[in-house]
Scaffold this motif. Sequence first.
Motif, PDB file in Angstrom:
ATOM      1  N   TYR A 159      75.329  81.054  28.222  1.00  0.00           N
ATOM      2  CA  TYR A 159      74.642  81.096  26.723  1.00  0.00           C
ATOM      3  C   TYR A 159      72.793  81.377  27.700  1.00  0.00           C
ATOM      4  CZ  TYR A 159      70.824  80.226  23.349  1.00  0.00           C
ATOM      5  OH  TYR A 159      69.517  80.515  22.818  1.00  0.00           O
ATOM      6  N   GLY A 160      72.790  82.710  26.925  1.00  0.00           N
ATOM      7  CA  GLY A 160      70.937  83.689  26.868  1.00  0.00           C
ATOM      8  C   GLY A 160      70.586  82.984  28.468  1.00  0.00           C
ATOM      9  N   ALA A 161      69.554  82.414  28.469  1.00  0.00           N
ATOM     10  CA  ALA A 161      68.823  81.808  30.233  1.00  0.00           C
ATOM     11  C   ALA A 161      69.939  81.715  31.430  1.00  0.00           C
ATOM     12  CB  ALA A 161      67.996  81.564  29.748  1.00  0.00           C
ATOM     13  N   TRP A 162      71.017  81.190  30.562  1.00  0.00           N
ATOM     14  CA  TRP A 162      71.944  80.378  32.159  1.00  0.00           C
ATOM     15  C   TRP A 162      73.051  81.673  32.283  1.00  0.00           C
ATOM     16  CZ3 TRP A 162      69.749  78.018  27.753  1.00  0.00           C
ATOM     17  CH2 TRP A 162      69.173  76.783  28.644  1.00  0.00           C
ATOM     18  N   ARG A 163      72.981  83.116  31.536  1.00  0.00           N
ATOM     19  CA  ARG A 163      74.304  83.541  31.443  1.00  0.00           C
ATOM     20  C   ARG A 163      73.611  85.225  33.234  1.00  0.00           C
ATOM     21  NH1 ARG A 163      78.851  84.587  28.504  1.00  0.00           N
ATOM     22  NH2 ARG A 163      79.937  86.323  28.823  1.00  0.00           N
ATOM     23  N   TYR A 164      73.275  84.552  33.877  1.00  0.00           N
ATOM     24  CA  TYR A 164      73.293  85.375  35.319  1.00  0.00           C
ATOM     25  C   TYR A 164      73.709  84.433  36.496  1.00  0.00           C
ATOM     26  CZ  TYR A 164      69.465  87.349  31.814  1.00  0.00           C
ATOM     27  OH  TYR A 164      68.949  88.001  30.847  1.00  0.00           O
ATOM     28  N   SER A 165      74.041  85.399  36.771  1.00  0.00           N
ATOM     29  CA  SER A 165      74.234  84.769  39.187  1.00  0.00           C
ATOM     30  C   SER A 165      73.116  84.847  39.455  1.00  0.00           C
ATOM     31  CB  SER A 165      75.322  85.760  39.116  1.00  0.00           C
ATOM     32  OG  SER A 165      75.341  85.733  41.183  1.00  0.00           O
ATOM     33  N   TRP A 166      72.967  83.350  39.761  1.00  0.00           N
ATOM     34  CA  TRP A 166      72.018  83.265  41.280  1.00  0.00           C
ATOM     35  C   TRP A 166      72.591  83.068  42.377  1.00  0.00           C
ATOM     36  CZ3 TRP A 166      70.876  81.792  36.074  1.00  0.00           C
ATOM     37  CH2 TRP A 166      69.963  81.825  36.073  1.00  0.00           C
ATOM     38  N   PRO A 167      71.864  83.474  43.205  1.00  0.00           N
ATOM     39  CA  PRO A 167      72.419  84.086  44.434  1.00  0.00           C
ATOM     40  C   PRO A 167      72.648  82.107  45.025  1.00  0.00           C
ATOM     41  CG  PRO A 167      70.957  85.377  44.415  1.00  0.00           C
ATOM     42  CD  PRO A 167      71.182  84.585  43.599  1.00  0.00           C
ATOM     43  N   ARG A 168      71.983  80.806  44.988  1.00  0.00           N
ATOM     44  CA  ARG A 168      71.265  79.812  45.326  1.00  0.00           C
ATOM     45  C   ARG A 168      73.061  79.243  45.081  1.00  0.00           C
ATOM     46  NH1 ARG A 168      67.706  79.059  42.304  1.00  0.00           N
ATOM     47  NH2 ARG A 168      66.320  79.542  44.280  1.00  0.00           N
ATOM     48  N   ASP A 169      72.925  79.036  43.316  1.00  0.00           N
ATOM     49  CA  ASP A 169      74.187  78.577  42.514  1.00  0.00           C
ATOM     50  C   ASP A 169      75.316  79.523  43.422  1.00  0.00           C
ATOM     51  OD1 ASP A 169      71.799  78.357  41.331  1.00  0.00           O
ATOM     52  OD2 ASP A 169      72.847  77.687  39.302  1.00  0.00           O
TER      53      ASP A 169
ATOM     54  N   ALA B 224      66.380  87.240  42.560  1.00  0.00           N
ATOM     55  CA  ALA B 224      66.357  85.681  42.062  1.00  0.00           C
ATOM     56  C   ALA B 224      67.849  85.548  41.670  1.00  0.00           C
ATOM     57  CB  ALA B 224      65.369  85.983  41.375  1.00  0.00           C
ATOM     58  N   ARG B 225      68.386  87.041  40.967  1.00  0.00           N
ATOM     59  CA  ARG B 225      68.816  86.380  39.701  1.00  0.00           C
ATOM     60  C   ARG B 225      69.977  88.084  39.583  1.00  0.00           C
ATOM     61  NH1 ARG B 225      66.932  84.509  33.190  1.00  0.00           N
ATOM     62  NH2 ARG B 225      65.395  85.629  33.054  1.00  0.00           N
ATOM     63  N   TYR B 226      70.739  87.714  39.190  1.00  0.00           N
ATOM     64  CA  TYR B 226      71.575  89.168  38.102  1.00  0.00           C
ATOM     65  C   TYR B 226      72.430  89.060  37.511  1.00  0.00           C
ATOM     66  CZ  TYR B 226      70.934  90.195  43.369  1.00  0.00           C
ATOM     67  OH  TYR B 226      70.617  90.717  44.430  1.00  0.00           O
ATOM     68  N   HIS B 227      72.504  90.425  37.136  1.00  0.00           N
ATOM     69  CA  HIS B 227      73.577  90.440  35.544  1.00  0.00           C
ATOM     70  C   HIS B 227      75.111  90.311  36.178  1.00  0.00           C
ATOM     71  CE1 HIS B 227      70.476  91.552  32.904  1.00  0.00           C
ATOM     72  NE2 HIS B 227      70.062  92.553  33.270  1.00  0.00           N
ATOM     73  N   ALA B 228      75.913  89.817  35.314  1.00  0.00           N
ATOM     74  CA  ALA B 228      77.244  89.852  35.651  1.00  0.00           C
ATOM     75  C   ALA B 228      77.899  91.524  36.297  1.00  0.00           C
ATOM     76  CB  ALA B 228      78.223  89.628  34.602  1.00  0.00           C
ATOM     77  N   ASP B 229      76.645  92.639  35.724  1.00  0.00           N
ATOM     78  CA  ASP B 229      77.561  94.017  36.246  1.00  0.00           C
ATOM     79  C   ASP B 229      76.857  94.134  37.704  1.00  0.00           C
ATOM     80  OD1 ASP B 229      74.849  94.314  35.776  1.00  0.00           O
ATOM     81  OD2 ASP B 229      75.744  95.612  34.105  1.00  0.00           O
ATOM     82  N   GLY B 230      76.009  92.543  38.372  1.00  0.00           N
ATOM     83  CA  GLY B 230      76.057  93.243  39.344  1.00  0.00           C
ATOM     84  C   GLY B 230      74.175  94.019  39.492  1.00  0.00           C
ATOM     85  N   SER B 231      73.776  94.114  38.415  1.00  0.00           N
ATOM     86  CA  SER B 231      72.174  94.650  38.894  1.00  0.00           C
ATOM     87  C   SER B 231      71.169  93.631  38.434  1.00  0.00           C
ATOM     88  CB  SER B 231      72.151  95.754  37.450  1.00  0.00           C
ATOM     89  OG  SER B 231      72.654  94.940  36.229  1.00  0.00           O
ATOM     90  N   ALA B 232      70.442  94.084  39.183  1.00  0.00           N
ATOM     91  CA  ALA B 232      69.062  92.293  39.523  1.00  0.00           C
ATOM     92  C   ALA B 232      69.019  92.786  37.334  1.00  0.00           C
ATOM     93  CB  ALA B 232      68.480  93.109  40.359  1.00  0.00           C
ATOM     94  N   VAL B 233      68.322  91.674  38.060  1.00  0.00           N
ATOM     95  CA  VAL B 233      67.409  90.821  36.283  1.00  0.00           C
ATOM     96  C   VAL B 233      66.123  91.444  36.807  1.00  0.00           C
ATOM     97  CG1 VAL B 233      66.895  88.860  34.928  1.00  0.00           C
ATOM     98  CG2 VAL B 233      69.093  89.187  35.799  1.00  0.00           C
ATOM     99  N   THR B 234      65.445  92.155  36.532  1.00  0.00           N
ATOM    100  CA  THR B 234      63.455  92.094  36.893  1.00  0.00           C
ATOM    101  C   THR B 234      62.350  92.007  35.509  1.00  0.00           C
ATOM    102  OG1 THR B 234      64.603  94.657  34.956  1.00  0.00           O
ATOM    103  CG2 THR B 234      64.672  94.743  37.152  1.00  0.00           C
TER     104      THR B 234
END
Length: 507
Positions: free
Chosen positions: A189-199, A235-245
């Motif tokens: 959901y929302g602000a969690w629906r990203y890929s963090w390298p750490r996680d 810091a994190r990425y969209h599901a398509d691999g683009s960086a969150v700016t």
Amino acid sequence: MNDGPAPRGHGRLLRVSRTAVLLLVAALVAMCGATMPQRGGPPWASPGLVGGGGWPFAGEPLPPADADGAAYLPGSSAVRLRDGRVRLVPLGGERAITVAAHDPRVAAAVRSDQAWLARGTVPGADLPAPPPPRPRPHPQATSPVGPPVVSPRPEPVAVPGPYRDMAARALLDLRLLTRPNGASLASWYGAWRYSWPRDSAFAAAAFTATGHRPEARRVLRFLAGVQSADGRWAARYHADGSAVTDGRPPQSDALGWVLWATWFFRTQDPEAAAATPELWPMVRRAADRLARSLGRDGLPPPSPDYWERSPGSEQVPDRATLGVVGPVLAGLRAAATFARDTGRPAEAARWRAAAQRLAGATARDFAPLGYPRSPLRGGWMDTSVTFLGPPFGPPDPGVAEACARAARKQALPNGGVLPGEYWSGNKKIAWTPEMALFALSAAASGRDGEARSRLDWLARHRTTLGVLPEKVDENGRQAAVAPLGWTASLVLLTLTALERPLPVPAP
């Protein structure tokens, strides 16, 4: 994280202007992207994800209104509703549908999920049984900070074996959160629906530990593909691999965690690692970046860590926190061992020397103070002390004692823990990743009783479908999204550590 320690009259604390604090609170987000839901958004919506057995393992949340009396079919992500129908994502589909229980798509989805679990292992079958889950209030009520509370939890429909239900659910949830390209999302959901390298690093380690190596490899290849030429990750990425700016700077601890997870993968499957050529360039770039970053004092520069807040808000703003130091040390040790074991002695020696410098600086600046978050006498404790011991570093009595002290200082009446001492956020909300980190530390260090006690708490505080949420309120209710990938990964690693020793990078 969007919550963090706040000044409480301590003479040494950094004074921050009221305006700066307000701006900081508005800007920061919680670990794994955990922010409070935006006004006007959906309520904390789901006791779990509905999925199915077919590629690409698509999932969507089950609405709370459908959760009363619902349960997952054994070893699957298909949900039997109270009226007997089944909600699932059919093979080859992207959206959930509701069908009769005898629909052949139900059996096909369950068989596929169970076959995937069987390709690896589901840890926890040989451990003492956890206590039954605590009943939830009914009918629905809403927590001031969390989700609607749904029905009392039904008796779990589980894969047989103590703790195995929680482990199987965690594995299936991790798969639903991992996209075909290897992007491992924190949640749905929302602000969690990203890929963090750490996680993502922990998801790769969990898939590795359970023998689901194709998934681990996919996550690591995603990380290799999105890494910058300078060795860092966004810091994190969209599901398509683009960086969150969104203005967040790169976070140094992510490099250490990815290096540790890559080394861990190779220890468990050298052939698969050798057949993944992307790994070595990724390791070389990240390890060189970390080694070059060490200052004259042997420590890395200040950086956001898993709390995801500005270093300027720390007790000692111009020094790296233990949340950076621990992962960087583990990563350099892991990279040196990776290089040594793959026949690259020059890189191994260079990174080993950097790790030894950092270890010496940690012993000098943190150990005499009892390993607080920031190197300050009387500094506040937090869960990052667990990053220095097994399975990330060698056993150390001082680290073990500091872990116990931190756990005591962060303990809550509901049995959970806060992220850190003098937490400025909601002081009644427990965070499951921190509880799971303390559990993993205990299991990897041979403190089995403590590990099982913390696992028992996590098992009791799953959602009505048996899913691990991010937070738990003072009444034992889900207080944020579920599932949370990081907690699922940590639980799987903890259960594995109780069954067999996890490797530790050489010091």
